[in-house]
Scaffold this motif. Structure first.
Motif, PDB file in Angstrom:
ATOM      1  N   ALA A  23       0.823  -1.211   0.000  1.00 57.15           N
ATOM      2  CA  ALA A  23       0.000   0.000   0.000  1.00 57.15           C
ATOM      3  C   ALA A  23       0.855   1.259   0.000  1.00 57.15           C
ATOM      4  CB  ALA A  23      -0.929  -0.007   1.217  1.00 57.15           C
ATOM      5  N   ALA A  24       1.941   1.245   0.778  1.00 59.32           N
ATOM      6  CA  ALA A  24       2.811   2.418   0.852  1.00 59.32           C
ATOM      7  C   ALA A  24       3.519   2.663  -0.474  1.00 59.32           C
ATOM      8  CB  ALA A  24       3.842   2.234   1.968  1.00 59.32           C
ATOM      9  N   LEU A  25       4.001   1.595  -1.111  1.00 59.69           N
ATOM     10  CA  LEU A  25       4.663   1.751  -2.400  1.00 59.69           C
ATOM     11  C   LEU A  25       3.669   2.240  -3.448  1.00 59.69           C
ATOM     12  CD1 LEU A  25       6.965  -1.416  -2.513  1.00 59.69           C
ATOM     13  CD2 LEU A  25       7.651   0.955  -2.162  1.00 59.69           C
ATOM     14  N   PHE A  26       2.460   1.704  -3.401  1.00 62.11           N
ATOM     15  CA  PHE A  26       1.431   2.130  -4.351  1.00 62.11           C
ATOM     16  C   PHE A  26       1.163   3.626  -4.204  1.00 62.11           C
ATOM     17  CE2 PHE A  26      -1.792   0.717  -7.306  1.00 62.11           C
ATOM     18  CZ  PHE A  26      -2.777   1.676  -7.220  1.00 62.11           C
ATOM     19  N   GLU A  27       1.084   4.085  -2.938  1.00 65.19           N
ATOM     20  CA  GLU A  27       0.844   5.507  -2.685  1.00 65.19           C
ATOM     21  C   GLU A  27       2.034   6.361  -3.104  1.00 65.19           C
ATOM     22  OE1 GLU A  27       0.448   8.535   1.149  1.00 65.19           O
ATOM     23  OE2 GLU A  27       0.030   6.402   1.414  1.00 65.19           O
ATOM     24  N   ALA A  28       3.247   5.906  -2.763  1.00 71.30           N
ATOM     25  CA  ALA A  28       4.440   6.710  -3.009  1.00 71.30           C
ATOM     26  C   ALA A  28       4.720   6.897  -4.497  1.00 71.30           C
ATOM     27  CB  ALA A  28       5.652   6.068  -2.331  1.00 71.30           C
ATOM     28  N   PHE A  29       4.462   5.859  -5.292  1.00 70.11           N
ATOM     29  CA  PHE A  29       4.823   5.923  -6.706  1.00 70.11           C
ATOM     30  C   PHE A  29       3.641   6.119  -7.637  1.00 70.11           C
ATOM     31  CE2 PHE A  29       8.330   3.411  -4.773  1.00 70.11           C
ATOM     32  CZ  PHE A  29       9.335   4.319  -5.013  1.00 70.11           C
ATOM     33  N   GLY A  30       2.466   6.382  -7.066  1.00 65.16           N
ATOM     34  CA  GLY A  30       1.356   6.831  -7.892  1.00 65.16           C
ATOM     35  C   GLY A  30       0.445   5.764  -8.446  1.00 65.16           C
ATOM     36  N   GLY A  31       0.808   4.495  -8.329  1.00 64.73           N
ATOM     37  CA  GLY A  31      -0.046   3.431  -8.805  1.00 64.73           C
ATOM     38  C   GLY A  31      -0.241   3.442 -10.311  1.00 64.73           C
ATOM     39  N   VAL A  32      -1.310   2.796 -10.761  1.00 71.32           N
ATOM     40  CA  VAL A  32      -1.585   2.673 -12.197  1.00 71.32           C
ATOM     41  C   VAL A  32      -1.828   4.041 -12.815  1.00 71.32           C
ATOM     42  CG1 VAL A  32      -3.183   1.721 -13.898  1.00 71.32           C
ATOM     43  CG2 VAL A  32      -2.496   0.344 -11.925  1.00 71.32           C
ATOM     44  N   ARG A  33      -2.573   4.875 -12.112  1.00 68.65           N
ATOM     45  CA  ARG A  33      -2.887   6.196 -12.667  1.00 68.65           C
ATOM     46  C   ARG A  33      -1.625   7.035 -12.819  1.00 68.65           C
ATOM     47  NH1 ARG A  33      -7.612  10.224 -10.374  1.00 68.65           N
ATOM     48  NH2 ARG A  33      -7.461  11.784 -12.028  1.00 68.65           N
ATOM     49  N   GLY A  34      -0.724   6.945 -11.842  1.00 68.21           N
ATOM     50  CA  GLY A  34       0.525   7.681 -11.959  1.00 68.21           C
ATOM     51  C   GLY A  34       1.347   7.229 -13.153  1.00 68.21           C
ATOM     52  N   MET A  35       1.333   5.927 -13.429  1.00 67.06           N
ATOM     53  CA  MET A  35       2.068   5.418 -14.590  1.00 67.06           C
ATOM     54  C   MET A  35       1.452   5.928 -15.897  1.00 67.06           C
ATOM     55  SD  MET A  35       3.204   1.510 -13.615  1.00 67.06           S
ATOM     56  CE  MET A  35       1.593   0.970 -13.033  1.00 67.06           C
ATOM     57  N   VAL A  36       0.119   5.940 -15.945  1.00 65.22           N
ATOM     58  CA  VAL A  36      -0.557   6.455 -17.141  1.00 65.22           C
ATOM     59  C   VAL A  36      -0.192   7.919 -17.372  1.00 65.22           C
ATOM     60  CG1 VAL A  36      -2.805   7.022 -18.141  1.00 65.22           C
ATOM     61  CG2 VAL A  36      -2.443   4.802 -17.024  1.00 65.22           C
ATOM     62  N   GLU A  37      -0.206   8.700 -16.290  1.00 64.44           N
ATOM     63  CA  GLU A  37       0.122  10.120 -16.412  1.00 64.44           C
ATOM     64  C   GLU A  37       1.580  10.331 -16.824  1.00 64.44           C
ATOM     65  OE1 GLU A  37      -3.040  11.844 -13.079  1.00 64.44           O
ATOM     66  OE2 GLU A  37      -0.971  11.392 -12.525  1.00 64.44           O
ATOM     67  N   THR A  38       2.435   9.386 -16.485  1.00 67.04           N
ATOM     68  CA  THR A  38       3.834   9.489 -16.883  1.00 67.04           C
ATOM     69  C   THR A  38       4.023   9.163 -18.356  1.00 67.04           C
ATOM     70  OG1 THR A  38       4.559   8.883 -14.654  1.00 67.04           O
ATOM     71  CG2 THR A  38       6.155   8.603 -16.430  1.00 67.04           C
ATOM     72  N   VAL A  39       3.284   8.188 -18.846  1.00 69.22           N
ATOM     73  CA  VAL A  39       3.487   7.695 -20.210  1.00 69.22           C
ATOM     74  C   VAL A  39       2.739   8.510 -21.260  1.00 69.22           C
ATOM     75  CG1 VAL A  39       3.073   5.728 -21.741  1.00 69.22           C
ATOM     76  CG2 VAL A  39       3.971   5.352 -19.454  1.00 69.22           C
ATOM     77  N   LEU A  40       1.522   8.951 -20.936  1.00 68.98           N
ATOM     78  CA  LEU A  40       0.621   9.493 -21.954  1.00 68.98           C
ATOM     79  C   LEU A  40       1.166  10.702 -22.722  1.00 68.98           C
ATOM     80  CD1 LEU A  40      -2.069   9.012 -23.259  1.00 68.98           C
ATOM     81  CD2 LEU A  40      -3.158  10.421 -21.509  1.00 68.98           C
ATOM     82  N   PRO A  41       1.744  11.726 -22.064  1.00 68.23           N
ATOM     83  CA  PRO A  41       2.237  12.869 -22.848  1.00 68.23           C
ATOM     84  C   PRO A  41       3.307  12.476 -23.873  1.00 68.23           C
ATOM     85  CG  PRO A  41       2.058  13.469 -20.551  1.00 68.23           C
ATOM     86  CD  PRO A  41       1.853  11.985 -20.613  1.00 68.23           C
ATOM     87  N   GLY A  42       4.281  11.672 -23.458  1.00 66.75           N
ATOM     88  CA  GLY A  42       5.318  11.254 -24.391  1.00 66.75           C
ATOM     89  C   GLY A  42       4.779  10.379 -25.500  1.00 66.75           C
ATOM     90  N   LEU A  43       3.815   9.520 -25.158  1.00 68.58           N
ATOM     91  CA  LEU A  43       3.198   8.673 -26.181  1.00 68.58           C
ATOM     92  C   LEU A  43       2.450   9.512 -27.208  1.00 68.58           C
ATOM     93  CD1 LEU A  43       2.380   5.889 -27.246  1.00 68.58           C
ATOM     94  CD2 LEU A  43       0.473   5.911 -25.616  1.00 68.58           C
TER      95      LEU A  43
END
Length: 254
Positions: A23-43
């Motif tokens: 749970a802490a890692l999920f919160e700290a690194f943003g989870g699935v939504r954080g990954m989407v937000e990281t990838v989408l602009p560059g994609l």
């Protein structure tokens, strides 16, 4: 159910520790939504540029989608740190690319940030103050207690920082040669492909190291307990003073 089938207290506490870590890692690194937000602009940038080779349209579209994600988070009153970091990263990339006229420079700030972060993980791990511990300490409510009071967690944080640093260095070893030798679309698609897998590997290794480490020391709970104990002592002292004062008054009256 036999005694062998029954979960022991130790197994239950270990499962609880793993659940808390996840749970802490999920919160700290943003989870699935954080990954989407990281990838989408560059994609979006590389997709548009691949089709029409228009730097301005690609850059504006990437920045626009990053801003939309921030607005959505603000509207839903969610944590915006991951979305904001994405906006700043995209904005720097847009500025670089517009200034130089080279579409590959859209990726350069992010690549330099990745290199700097990799070195920070490694240097702090060597210095005995692993960066991943500084990041996750507040999430686990242990702050910096792991440095002096919990050597097992310090060792786990050090291993995790080494893992992050080496994984990010490996990513840089692929991307920087492509920056010089490949064209914009080749670099862009490779960079998009390398967004998630190295990140997931680093998070998984962090989870493995921390799941095997001793549980965190909840310094916030300790401070709250100390405050309650102090309040109880003050109340007891005040009550004692009141009792003594009453007894003295009775003696004088008698």
């Amino acid at each position: 159910m036999t005694s062998l089938d029954k979960p022991t207290t130790e197994d239950t506490s270990a499962d609880d520790a793993r659940a808390v870590t996840e749970a802490a890692l999920f919160e700290a690194f943003g989870g699935v939504r954080g990954m989407v937000e990281t990838v989408l602009p560059g994609l979006l940038f590389v997709s548009i540029y691949t089709v029409n080779k228009d730097l301005h349209m690609s850059a504006i579209a990437a920045l626009a989608v990053a801003l939309v994600m921030v607005v959505v988070r603000l509207a839903r009153k969610d944590t915006v740190k991951h979305a904001f970091s994405g906006v700043f990263g995209v904005a720097f990339g847009v500025v670089f690319a517009m200034m130089t006229g080279n579409a590959k420079d859209f990726y350069l700030p992010g690549m330099l940030y990745t290199l700097g972060l990799a070195l920070a993980y490694i240097v702090t791990a060597m210095a005995g103050v692993p960066l991943i511990g500084l990041m996750l300490g507040p999430v686990f409510r242990e702050n910096l207690s792991w440095r002096t009071r919990n050597p097992g967690r310090k060792k786990a944080y050090t291993k995790a920082s080494w893992a992050w640093g080496l994984i990010l260095l490996g990513k840089c070893a692929i991307l920087f040669p492509l920056y010089w030798w490949a064209d914009t679309t080749q670099l862009g698609w490779v960079l998009v492909a390398l967004k998630i897998p190295p990140f997931l590997l680093a998070v998984y290794l962090t989870w493995v190291f921390l799941a095997k480490a001793p549980p965190p020391i909840d310094v916030f709970a300790e401070m709250e307990a100390e405050e309650r104990a102090e309040e109880e002592r003050e109340a007891a002292a005040a009550q004692g003073d009141g009792t003594a004062s009453t007894a003295g008054r009775h003696r004088r009256e008698s």
